[in-house]
Scaffold this active site. Sequence first.
Site, PDB file in Angstrom:
ATOM      1  N   VAL A  52     -38.990   7.642 -34.420  1.00 29.95           N
ATOM      2  CA  VAL A  52     -38.483   8.589 -35.293  1.00 29.95           C
ATOM      3  C   VAL A  52     -37.335   8.673 -35.870  1.00 29.95           C
ATOM      4  O   VAL A  52     -37.157   8.492 -36.745  1.00 29.95           O
ATOM      5  CB  VAL A  52     -38.981   9.385 -34.736  1.00 29.95           C
ATOM      6  CG1 VAL A  52     -38.466  10.522 -34.600  1.00 29.95           C
ATOM      7  CG2 VAL A  52     -39.504  10.320 -36.432  1.00 29.95           C
ATOM      8  N   TYR A  53     -36.167   7.753 -34.748  1.00 32.90           N
ATOM      9  CA  TYR A  53     -34.868   7.687 -35.428  1.00 32.90           C
ATOM     10  C   TYR A  53     -34.480   7.179 -36.599  1.00 32.90           C
ATOM     11  O   TYR A  53     -34.614   5.911 -35.999  1.00 32.90           O
ATOM     12  CB  TYR A  53     -33.917   7.679 -33.549  1.00 32.90           C
ATOM     13  CG  TYR A  53     -34.630   8.947 -32.439  1.00 32.90           C
ATOM     14  CD1 TYR A  53     -35.068   9.934 -32.866  1.00 32.90           C
ATOM     15  CD2 TYR A  53     -32.889   9.143 -31.975  1.00 32.90           C
ATOM     16  CE1 TYR A  53     -34.844  11.203 -31.716  1.00 32.90           C
ATOM     17  CE2 TYR A  53     -33.925   9.407 -30.317  1.00 32.90           C
ATOM     18  CZ  TYR A  53     -34.064  11.387 -31.301  1.00 32.90           C
ATOM     19  OH  TYR A  53     -34.144  11.689 -30.091  1.00 32.90           O
ATOM     20  N   GLY A  54     -33.912   7.782 -37.020  1.00 31.53           N
ATOM     21  CA  GLY A  54     -33.714   7.261 -38.733  1.00 31.53           C
ATOM     22  C   GLY A  54     -34.954   5.804 -38.834  1.00 31.53           C
ATOM     23  O   GLY A  54     -34.919   4.382 -39.794  1.00 31.53           O
TER      24      GLY A  54
END
Length: 316
Positions: A52-54
């Site tokens: 989900v990061y970036g």
Amino acid sequence: MQERNLGRTGLRVSRTGLGTMTWGTATDEHEARDQLIAFVEAGGNLVDTANVYGAGASEELLGSLVGDVVPREELVIATKAGFGLRRGQRVYDTSRGYLLSTLDLSLRRLGVDHVDLWQMHVWDDGTPLDETLAALDTAVSSGRAAYVGISNYTGWQTAQAATWQQAVPGRAQLASTQMEYSLVNRAIEAEVLPAAAACGLGVLPYSPLGKGVLTGKYRGGIPSDSRGASEHAGKIEAYLDEGSRGIVESVVRAADGLGWTPLEVALVWVRDRPGVTAPIVGSRTTVQLKAALGAEDKELPPEIRAALDDVSESAA
């Protein structure tokens, strides 16, 4: 950098981990490259990311550096799954099918055939726990993950998940839990740390600097060019109250007395807490990361550690 075993496993990880939540967003490819080089040169190996990061940019950026900048075998790559997107909104989804498809996508982004640690990012009330944990079993048995863990589970959720996996031979044992933990947030000490210790899980604290508050840079407010003012940082207002300010001032005084930085005091305190394997340090810049890596050879005197324990008791 010293290494520690992750829980009861044989996996050895550096006692400080590199967080990459801002990679691909606030941290560009040049800074990311320099950070990874500096981290590995300091003896670090644990690099933590998430699908989900970036929206996947963090994994992609890390993947572009693995093999090119740092050999794959020198890294312990950890990623997470459990968040999904529905009509542009983030939701929890730990269904077996979604998790395994997410893992396959993470592997493609990272450019590897397996991750060293795959973690459930969240607890999902909408999916039976045994279904979620079955995905962990499949990930390990298929060779897509060497070890598995959890993140953001309460104490009873941690104990239930770990006990379920230990109940039947052949299931993938949980190696770790990743939780927020710092001098301004000691909530995990009540239930999560005892559960992790009883079940043999290593603890990987995130936000060990209280979202940056414990560095002292927010004592006069939130600078407009700071991470605290960024949309990627998460809210820090909860750590700007009177109680937290008192903790920060104590950290600053301890740093002055030791000739350290407040960052080093706060990071060493978390790193050497009972049950902790490795705090995850996320930095926007290489300069910030190197400041954190400077804490490696430091150890808090017992009297200062005790004083910090006392002043931060309200955060427990």
